[in-house]
Design a protein around this motif. Sequence first.
Motif, short mmCIF file in Angstrom:
data_model
loop_
_atom_site.label_atom_id
_atom_site.label_comp_id
_atom_site.label_asym_id
_atom_site.label_seq_id
_atom_site.Cartn_x
_atom_site.Cartn_y
_atom_site.Cartn_z
N THR A 90 51.90 39.53 39.38
CA THR A 90 50.47 39.60 39.70
C THR A 90 49.63 39.36 38.45
OG1 THR A 90 50.15 41.93 39.16
CG2 THR A 90 51.00 41.44 41.36
N PRO A 91 48.32 39.08 38.64
CA PRO A 91 47.44 38.94 37.48
C PRO A 91 47.28 40.23 36.68
CG PRO A 91 46.41 38.04 39.45
CD PRO A 91 47.62 38.78 39.89
N ASP A 92 47.71 41.38 37.24
CA ASP A 92 47.67 42.64 36.48
C ASP A 92 48.88 42.78 35.57
OD1 ASP A 92 45.26 43.69 37.29
OD2 ASP A 92 46.10 45.54 38.11
N ASN B 187 44.07 33.03 34.14
CA ASN B 187 43.96 33.38 35.55
C ASN B 187 44.63 34.72 35.80
OD1 ASN B 187 42.40 31.45 36.78
ND2 ASN B 187 44.06 29.97 36.87
N SER B 188 44.32 35.68 34.91
CA SER B 188 44.93 37.00 35.03
C SER B 188 44.01 38.02 34.36
CB SER B 188 46.30 37.01 34.35
OG SER B 188 46.17 36.56 33.02
N LYS C 294 36.64 36.81 41.39
CA LYS C 294 36.88 35.39 41.70
C LYS C 294 38.26 34.95 41.19
CE LYS C 294 34.60 30.94 41.19
NZ LYS C 294 34.11 30.15 40.10
N THR C 295 38.61 35.42 39.97
CA THR C 295 39.93 35.08 39.39
C THR C 295 41.05 35.60 40.27
OG1 THR C 295 39.09 35.07 37.13
CG2 THR C 295 41.44 35.41 37.39
N TYR C 296 40.99 36.90 40.62
CA TYR C 296 42.07 37.53 41.39
C TYR C 296 42.20 36.90 42.77
CZ TYR C 296 43.25 41.27 38.12
OH TYR C 296 43.71 41.98 37.05
#
Length: 367
Positions: A264-266, A284-285, A331-333
């Motif tokens: 994930t982005p996290d 993108n994270s 928006k990124t997530y």
Amino acid sequence: MGLADSVLAVNNDLPIRTDKPVHSGKVRSVYWLTEADSARLIREQGYQVPADTPLAIMVISDRISAFDCIFHGEGGLQGIPGKGAALNAISNHWFRLFKQHGLADSHILDIPHPLVWIVQKARPIKVEAIIRQYITGSMWRAYEKGEREFCGITLPEGLQKDQKLPELLLTPSTKGILKGIPGVPEQDDVNVSRADLEANWQAFGFEKREDIALYEQLLKQGFAVISKALADIDQIFVDTKFEFGYVTDNQGQSKLIYMDEVGTPDSSRIWDGAAYREGKILENSKEGFRQFLLKYFPDPDILLNKQRMPEREALARDNELPLDAMMAVSKTYIGVAEKVTGKPITLSANPKAEIVDILKTRYGLID
């Protein structure tokens, strides 16, 4: 309903029937079900686990944590709209892909709502399994200062920032504070070498010494599956953190599984491929949010220096971040989740009410 209402910020106050305290992490809260409810759900839902397996409801929030603090925005915005649903959708997608590729299972048994997992109890390995394909972030900062050895691996001279590494690097660190392990300081997030794991495999929660090799294999295989899928949508899988644990299967055997979230982005850095080819880094994270915070606050050392934790906590507590910064993260997530899954992420107007309704009517877990 306003924007703030669509955000699930507090996720540890749901009226789920439980006889244990709710465990609330930075982003997820875990509700352990009663023995009776666990056994009933296994029976009614046909979960493929031993009849006496303890189950939990895991509810993800939209909170955003960075540098070990929770941040909030203007207008009472206590989280990032769509973040929780995006994270869960991405993890669910990768876990399905792992299954298709014959990799290990995860602890997830059921997904009743975009923000909710029903999971089986796992025995976690006390290692954050970190794997890196590029040199950036904390590793680059250390390399730039002259460090060459990471987790027992020596890096060559002459590497440049954000460059692809000669090979995939496994740089595990401790998960929580581990006491009494020779050569491993008693603090969270300390790098450990393969030799440390070999010498103290039981202290790190491995059930067999040979499972160290198995966890490394699953880490590399999982990384490769996600990396290829991201490359197909022109995204670069830079580095990531996996967590592993053991569960007992239907035959009463112990098996190593993936747990928590993956890819994930996290938990990962993801870069835009087109921008990278032009010599630019487009995050993108969550790294993009971290970089924003470092620029936004006049004294970034507060965010980077562990000795200044009280100041850092005050910074997070006392500052409302601009709405446009919070929405840029949203928006990124959502963008990454929609690219990865190929499906739209829909924001629910009142996620808490939806979750309560589903857990009550379909699962009988709320009185």
